[in-house]
Scaffold this motif. Structure first.
Motif, short mmCIF file in Angstrom:
data_model
loop_
_atom_site.label_atom_id
_atom_site.label_comp_id
_atom_site.label_asym_id
_atom_site.label_seq_id
_atom_site.Cartn_x
_atom_site.Cartn_y
_atom_site.Cartn_z
N GLY A 161 0.83 -1.20 0.00
CA GLY A 161 0.00 0.00 0.00
C GLY A 161 0.87 1.25 0.00
O GLY A 161 1.86 1.33 -0.72
N ASP A 162 0.50 2.22 0.85
CA ASP A 162 1.32 3.44 0.90
C ASP A 162 2.22 3.46 2.13
O ASP A 162 2.64 4.53 2.57
N LEU A 163 2.51 2.29 2.70
CA LEU A 163 3.42 2.23 3.85
C LEU A 163 4.88 2.31 3.39
O LEU A 163 5.59 3.27 3.69
N LEU A 164 5.33 1.31 2.69
CA LEU A 164 6.73 1.17 2.28
C LEU A 164 6.81 1.37 0.77
O LEU A 164 6.27 0.57 0.01
N LEU A 165 7.45 2.46 0.35
CA LEU A 165 7.52 2.80 -1.06
C LEU A 165 8.89 2.42 -1.62
O LEU A 165 9.67 1.73 -0.96
N PRO A 167 12.79 2.63 -2.51
CA PRO A 167 13.84 3.16 -1.64
C PRO A 167 14.07 4.66 -1.80
O PRO A 167 14.29 5.37 -0.82
N ALA A 168 13.98 5.17 -3.02
CA ALA A 168 14.22 6.60 -3.25
C ALA A 168 13.05 7.47 -2.81
O ALA A 168 13.20 8.70 -2.70
N GLU A 169 11.89 6.85 -2.50
CA GLU A 169 10.71 7.62 -2.12
C GLU A 169 10.38 7.51 -0.64
O GLU A 169 9.57 8.30 -0.13
N GLY A 170 10.94 6.54 0.06
CA GLY A 170 10.74 6.44 1.50
C GLY A 170 9.44 5.78 1.87
O GLY A 170 9.17 4.64 1.52
N ALA A 171 8.60 6.54 2.59
CA ALA A 171 7.32 6.03 3.08
C ALA A 171 6.20 6.94 2.63
O ALA A 171 6.41 8.06 2.19
N GLY A 172 4.96 6.45 2.75
CA GLY A 172 3.80 7.26 2.42
C GLY A 172 3.61 8.39 3.42
O GLY A 172 4.09 8.35 4.56
N ARG A 173 2.88 9.43 2.99
CA ARG A 173 2.68 10.60 3.84
C ARG A 173 1.93 10.23 5.11
O ARG A 173 1.09 9.34 5.13
N CYS A 174 2.24 10.95 6.17
CA CYS A 174 1.65 10.66 7.49
C CYS A 174 0.89 11.86 8.05
O CYS A 174 0.72 11.98 9.26
N ASP A 175 0.42 12.75 7.14
CA ASP A 175 -0.34 13.92 7.58
C ASP A 175 -1.80 13.85 7.14
O ASP A 175 -2.50 14.86 7.11
N ARG A 199 9.81 -9.67 -2.47
CA ARG A 199 9.59 -8.55 -3.40
C ARG A 199 8.64 -7.54 -2.77
O ARG A 199 7.60 -7.92 -2.23
N VAL A 200 8.99 -6.28 -2.85
CA VAL A 200 8.16 -5.20 -2.31
C VAL A 200 7.46 -4.50 -3.47
O VAL A 200 8.11 -3.95 -4.37
N SER A 212 11.07 -3.50 -5.55
CA SER A 212 12.34 -3.67 -4.85
C SER A 212 12.29 -4.96 -4.06
O SER A 212 11.40 -5.79 -4.26
N THR A 213 13.23 -5.14 -3.15
CA THR A 213 13.21 -6.28 -2.24
C THR A 213 13.35 -5.77 -0.81
O THR A 213 13.75 -4.62 -0.58
N ILE A 214 13.04 -6.63 0.13
CA ILE A 214 13.21 -6.25 1.54
C ILE A 214 14.66 -5.88 1.80
O ILE A 214 14.96 -4.89 2.49
N ALA A 215 15.60 -6.63 1.24
CA ALA A 215 17.03 -6.33 1.44
C ALA A 215 17.36 -4.94 0.92
O ALA A 215 18.10 -4.17 1.58
N GLU A 216 16.85 -4.57 -0.24
CA GLU A 216 17.12 -3.25 -0.82
C GLU A 216 16.49 -2.15 0.02
O GLU A 216 17.08 -1.07 0.20
N GLU A 217 15.30 -2.39 0.53
CA GLU A 217 14.63 -1.39 1.38
C GLU A 217 15.42 -1.17 2.67
O GLU A 217 15.63 -0.02 3.09
N LYS A 218 15.86 -2.24 3.28
CA LYS A 218 16.61 -2.13 4.54
C LYS A 218 17.93 -1.40 4.34
O LYS A 218 18.41 -0.67 5.21
N ALA A 219 18.51 -1.57 3.17
CA ALA A 219 19.82 -0.95 2.90
C ALA A 219 19.71 0.48 2.42
O ALA A 219 20.56 1.32 2.77
N ALA A 220 18.66 0.80 1.65
CA ALA A 220 18.69 2.07 0.91
C ALA A 220 17.45 2.94 1.02
O ALA A 220 17.46 4.06 0.48
N ASN A 221 16.39 2.49 1.69
CA ASN A 221 15.21 3.35 1.78
C ASN A 221 15.57 4.65 2.50
O ASN A 221 16.14 4.62 3.60
N ILE A 222 15.27 5.79 1.89
CA ILE A 222 15.76 7.07 2.41
C ILE A 222 15.15 7.45 3.76
O ILE A 222 15.71 8.29 4.48
#
Length: 281
Positions: A161-165, A167-175, A199-200, A212-222
């Motif tokens: 969904g809009d939780l984990l985007l 890696p270059a985009e981070g996470a969904g908005r929280c406002d 796979r994410v 992406s993958t979980i490994a890529e998110e853990k390493a590079a999500n901004i």
């Protein structure tokens, strides 16, 4: 276990990504987060985007089984009601959506919403398995959005969904209504414990569809890599949200979402989607 076929369709106006999931053994299928086109200025609704996907389902003679909503959306108008009418598939969302319905319907002045969730076909509990032919879809409850938000795990794929985007985009908005940055971080840490090869498949993408993958998110999500703690994430997300445009679709989107993706009736007079003060939701 046989892996599903997954086709991503990015909605150009909202950036929402709708997924078509196909069981290659039985040709049963599911649709994740279907979207309607909507012009907030004129309240014009159009089904051109989702009808392309429905046409693909019919051309391939697939068997629609599930419409998987990852939450009560604020960034797009759900097409779940349209897809259900056209295909007969069942609408699924997280079981805690009942808490959201009881909170939102009165504040939105919506009296035709079933507060026990009977407008939805399936209220999935955390960890509950949803069968689809030879595949099994597992719901993962999320707490950083309005109650009822879920991710879905299917084979080696995770629909976030809009939780984990990307890696270059981070996470969904929280406002937006019901969002909580701290709880979103908790949710992310929970799903990031899955296998590194998972796979994410995010529900929102700024450009083209992205995987992406979980490994890529853990390493590079901004915003959510392993070096960022909870307090840092809250600060990063809060700062990022301050620069985002107002969520202009949120009021209309929630009016549709609490109806399990069905549009409100055309009124005799006045707007179909009356404006709402989001701060009161």
């Amino acid at each position: 276990m046989m892996q599903p076929e997954i086709i991503a369709y990015r909605h150009p106006t909202t950036g929402t990504v709708t997924y078509l999931i196909v069981d290659p053994a039985t040709y049963l299928c599911a649709i994740v987060d279907p979207v309607l086109d909507f012009d907030p200025a004129t309240e014009t609704v159009d089904a051109s985007f989702i009808n392309r996907i429905i046409a693909e389902i019919r051309a391939r003679d697939l068997g629609p089984t599930w419409i998987l909503e990852t939450g009560l959306h604020t960034g797009h108008i759900s097409a779940a009601g349209h897809v259900k009418y056209e295909t007969g598939a069942s609408v699924c969302i997280g079981a805690r959506v009942v808490d959201s319905l009881k909170r939102l319907a009165p504040k939105l002045g919506e009296s035709m919403v079933d507060l026990d969730g009977w407008d939805f076909d399936k209220l999935a509990q955390d960890g509950e398995a949803l069968p689809m032919g030879g595949l099994e879809i597992t719901a993962i409850a999320l707490t950083g959005r309005l109650p009822g938000a879920v991710a879905y795990k299917l084979g080696d794929a995770l629909f976030t969904g809009d939780l984990l985007l990307a890696p270059a985009e981070g996470a969904g908005r929280c406002d937006v209504p019901g969002a909580d940055a701290g709880k979103a971080w908790d949710d992310a840490r929970k799903v990031l414990k899955l296998s590194p090869q998972t796979r994410v498949l995010p529900g929102v993408s700024a450009a083209e569809t992205f995987e992406s993958t979980i490994a890529e998110e853990k390493a590079a999500n901004i915003q959510l890599n392993d070096k960022i703690d909870r307090l840092d994430f809250i600060a990063l997300r809060t700062a990022a949200d301050a620069f985002l445009p107002d969520p202009v679709l949120a009021g209309a989107a929630l009016r549709v979402a609490i109806r399990a993706g069905k549009l409100p009736s055309e009124p005799k007079s006045g707007p179909r989607f009356p404006p709402v003060d989001l701060s009161k939701l």
